[in-house]
Design a protein around this motif. Structure first.
Motif, PDB file in Angstrom:
ATOM      1  N   ASN A   6       0.843  -1.192   0.000  1.00  0.00           N
ATOM      2  CA  ASN A   6       0.000   0.000   0.000  1.00  0.00           C
ATOM      3  C   ASN A   6       0.879   1.244   0.000  1.00  0.00           C
TER       4      ASN A   6
ATOM      5  N   LYS B 103      -8.628  -8.397   0.798  1.00  0.00           N
ATOM      6  CA  LYS B 103      -8.855  -7.236   1.667  1.00  0.00           C
ATOM      7  C   LYS B 103      -9.921  -7.500   2.727  1.00  0.00           C
TER       8      LYS B 103
ATOM      9  N   ARG C   5      -6.715   0.012   5.036  1.00  0.00           N
ATOM     10  CA  ARG C   5      -5.808  -0.236   6.143  1.00  0.00           C
ATOM     11  C   ARG C   5      -6.398   0.291   7.430  1.00  0.00           C
TER      12      ARG C   5
END
Lengths: 271, 271
Positions: A107, B16, B90
């Motif tokens: 990321n 994810k 995140r």
């Protein structure tokens, strides 16, 4: 950048993975700078300890090689490694020979406000308390519902982090950070034998403080001890060090040792 | 049978997903007989309670419809539903509007030895103790490392289940079962306000006992109380009821109330 599963580009995971079924695995969140994973050895030491304690037969050298290759391809950002026990059948019984499954995700660097590092932060007083489980304490495992509940307690931007106590009311850690305080020249951080995540930056800061001949202590810490601290800061391996200015009705100045350790952490992250 | 993700056949999951990242979700393991999910309403009540407490905005009526369709296609076996919070970015902060992701998996009926139900089982004395977390107690959430560690403690086939105590030494549950004991005509089961999974079959057995005018009590239970029990059994929503004959040096006869409730549970599973 594409994610990798067991060394191959992939964007999906088997539905039988025990990481999904039971949170049966570990993770590491690693800063990447100039194609290098920062504090890699410390991340791998914690991961290896987790594999030992959960009896996941992972090949840590293979993990290291993959992290190096992935970081080189990423260049800059944050690399998340999830190591699960891999696919399971029904039932909790783990296969002690399973080598685990390696998931790498890249990321961009986290976009925290610069003011956090520059002026310090305010900690939200989380009411979610950490449970005592010595068998899992210190590990960065995938059972993180306590952190999810704690982080859901505030939505305002006034609080950059939250402080979590344990069930006995001891000061333990931030939701995604470890905590330090300075008192009478001694740098203290909570003992994580009952709960908490033993952060890589926490270990590095203890090491750096000792190199600077600053006495350090790992101990149980009460809210009263926190109140009388001369300096307080939080840390993790992505943002480094944030001074803590306030928690509920308590406040502290941003002190010189905090600034010194912050500079050292910054240099490691930017090396 | 193919798994479904959000109502569509699928064999893989987004990397994810917060179920993988944090164990951020819930599950239900549901017996399916003659195309019907057994004790469906009780499973949905527990799931809805879990969604409320974890703030997952799931559509429980949609889940019900999918479970009914999937079970009809399965015919016989065990249906596992995993409801995660879905994809995350995140960080721990949950999206309070996320409707969750529904994962359905079908398996053949578990092949437990018939002797477990017929002659009763021996419980392994697990040294892994359950931590106290009132915010999660009772839920069948995806943070199950304590069960994984407990189930890894024995490999022999002499023990069909293990008994877990909490950090204070109270008797709580099996690794994948709830526990009941009969003493002086009162049916007792441990209070799960600090830890443990409030099983669907546990709720059904409490209901059935009350229908039979048998006094029931939910209470803290010590090992000493277990020792003096007249009958002991474990239960879950897949196998029904197994009499418990022994735990460490303790032993019990297989008693008449255990047999009566076992017959009732069997009838529900075979209805």
């Amino acid at each position: 950048m594409d994610s990798w599963v067991d060394g191959q580009p992939a964007d999906s995971l088997s539905l039988k993975d025990r990481g999904l079924a039971y949170g049966d695995g570990l993770f590491e969140t690693i800063a990447v700078h100039d194609g290098q994973p920062v504090l890699l050895d410390r991340h791998l030491v914690r991961l290896a300890d987790g594999c030992l304690r959960l009896a996941i037969a992972a090949d840590i050298q293979l993990v290291r090689q993959e992290l190096l290759s992935y970081a080189a391809a990423m260049g800059e950002g944050v690399l998340k490694l999830i190591l699960t026990r891999g696919d399971g059948l029904r039932g909790y019984a783990p296969d002690p020979t399973a080598p685990g499954r390696r998931i790498l995700q890249g990321n961009p660097a986290a976009a925290y406000p610069a003011v956090n590092a520059e002026q310090g932060i305010r900690l939200f007083p989380c009411s979610t308390r950490l449970s005592h489980q010595p068998l899992l304490a210190g590990l960065k495992h995938l059972n993180r519902l306590e952190q999810v509940l704690a982080r859901a307690e505030w939505q305002d931007s006034e609080h950059a982090e939250g402080l979590m106590l344990d069930q006995a009311g001891r000061v333990i850690e931030g939701v995604f950070s470890n905590l330090f305080l300075l008192r009478d020249g001694v740098l203290l951080t909570p003992d994580l034998k009952r709960c908490g995540v033993a952060g890589v930056m926490r270990a590095e800061i203890l090491f750096q403080a000792e190199s600077l001949a600053i006495p350090t202590q790992i101990a149980d810490i009460s809210l009263e001890q926190l109140q009388w601290a001369d300096e307080v800061f939080v840390c993790n391996s992505v943002y480094g060090v944030w001074p803590v200015r306030a928690y509920a009705a308590l406040s502290w100045p941003v002190g010189p040792l905090t600034r010194k350790l912050q500079t050292i952490a910054r240099a490691l992250l930017d090396a």
